[in-house]
Design a protein around this motif. Structure first.
Motif, mmCIF file in Angstrom:
data_model
loop_
_atom_site.group_PDB
_atom_site.id
_atom_site.type_symbol
_atom_site.label_atom_id
_atom_site.label_comp_id
_atom_site.label_asym_id
_atom_site.label_seq_id
_atom_site.Cartn_x
_atom_site.Cartn_y
_atom_site.Cartn_z
ATOM 1 N N ILE A 59 0.857 -1.188 0.000
ATOM 2 C CA ILE A 59 0.000 0.000 0.000
ATOM 3 C C ILE A 59 0.894 1.240 0.000
ATOM 4 N N HIS A 60 0.579 2.160 -0.888
ATOM 5 C CA HIS A 60 1.320 3.421 -0.944
ATOM 6 C C HIS A 60 0.843 4.325 0.199
ATOM 7 N N SER A 67 13.359 4.763 7.956
ATOM 8 C CA SER A 67 14.431 3.792 7.724
ATOM 9 C C SER A 67 14.317 2.617 8.696
ATOM 10 N N PHE A 68 13.834 2.858 9.914
ATOM 11 C CA PHE A 68 13.653 1.766 10.878
ATOM 12 C C PHE A 68 12.671 0.728 10.328
ATOM 13 N N ILE A 69 11.516 1.179 9.842
ATOM 14 C CA ILE A 69 10.499 0.268 9.301
ATOM 15 C C ILE A 69 11.014 -0.396 8.029
ATOM 16 N N ALA A 70 11.683 0.352 7.182
ATOM 17 C CA ALA A 70 12.247 -0.218 5.953
ATOM 18 C C ALA A 70 13.246 -1.314 6.272
ATOM 19 N N ASN A 71 14.102 -1.095 7.287
ATOM 20 C CA ASN A 71 15.077 -2.113 7.689
ATOM 21 C C ASN A 71 14.404 -3.334 8.299
ATOM 22 N N LEU A 72 13.351 -3.118 9.068
ATOM 23 C CA LEU A 72 12.627 -4.221 9.720
ATOM 24 C C LEU A 72 11.878 -5.083 8.709
ATOM 25 N N ASN A 77 10.304 3.000 0.482
ATOM 26 C CA ASN A 77 9.507 3.985 -0.248
ATOM 27 C C ASN A 77 9.522 3.695 -1.749
ATOM 28 N N GLU A 78 10.656 3.240 -2.254
ATOM 29 C CA GLU A 78 10.764 2.880 -3.673
ATOM 30 C C GLU A 78 9.836 1.704 -4.000
#
Length: 187
Positions: A59-60, A67-72, A77-78
């Protein structure tokens, strides 16, 4: 994003072992519905304890993923830049789940986010009853040091690679659910 209070039409938590159900999991940008967004929703439809169909979508979000959520989660975002908006994705989930009993680990978290999101974006009520695998694990496995999904999966020898993505977490949760069902119901 604003939070919705009350959830007066929310389904009931049940302590049961249905054979026909839909396992659900979401990934979010944080822990609180009022300030966080769903960035992935997945589900596995089961009939007679067998997986018969899956649903999964990114979901956009309205705001950037930290960055914490992206790493987890591995959700960047990309990765979500061309994903559907919450309104479209949640409506598809709602259609997929139908009136099934929902099954998930610490499922109240997922149900609250989905309930609020469906009300906010779609004016739809998620009133499905739900089974919390965390609650079942606490009953069946009181000796474990904790009852996190990965701890329960490790106890049952269920592979957990790829966790923290919604569809993989649904698969792990369903494995735990079926093991707990066998243990508690002798099936």
């Amino acid at each position: 994003m604003t939070t919705l209070s009350g959830r007066i039409y929310k389904g009931k938590s049940i302590f049961d072992f249905p054979s026909d159900y839909t396992v659900i999991d979401i990934e979010t940008t944080g822990l609180y519905t009022g300030e966080s967004e769903i960035i992935e929703v997945s589900a596995i439809k089961c009939r007679g304890d067998e997986a018969v169909d899956t649903f999964s979508t990114l979901i956009h979000p309205q705001f950037p993923i930290s960055s914490f959520i992206a790493n987890l989660t591995g959700i960047t975002n990309e990765l979500v830049k061309d994903a559907p908006c919450a309104k479209e994705a949640l409506e598809e989930f709602y259609s997929f789940a139908g009136k099934d009993i929902l099954v998930g680990h610490n499922v109240n978290f997922d149900v609250n986010f989905l309930y609020d999101g469906l009300m906010l974006h779609n004016n739809l009520v998620l009133d499905n009853s739900f089974v919390d695998v965390l609650r079942l694990a606490r009953k069946a496995l009181p000796f474990l040091p904790n009852h996190r999904q990965m701890t329960v999966a490790a106890y049952y020898g269920i592979e957990t690679s790829g966790s923290h993505r919604a569809l993989r977490d649904c698969e792990i949760c369903n494995g735990n659910y079926l093991q707990l069902k066998r243990q508690l119901c002798g099936q």
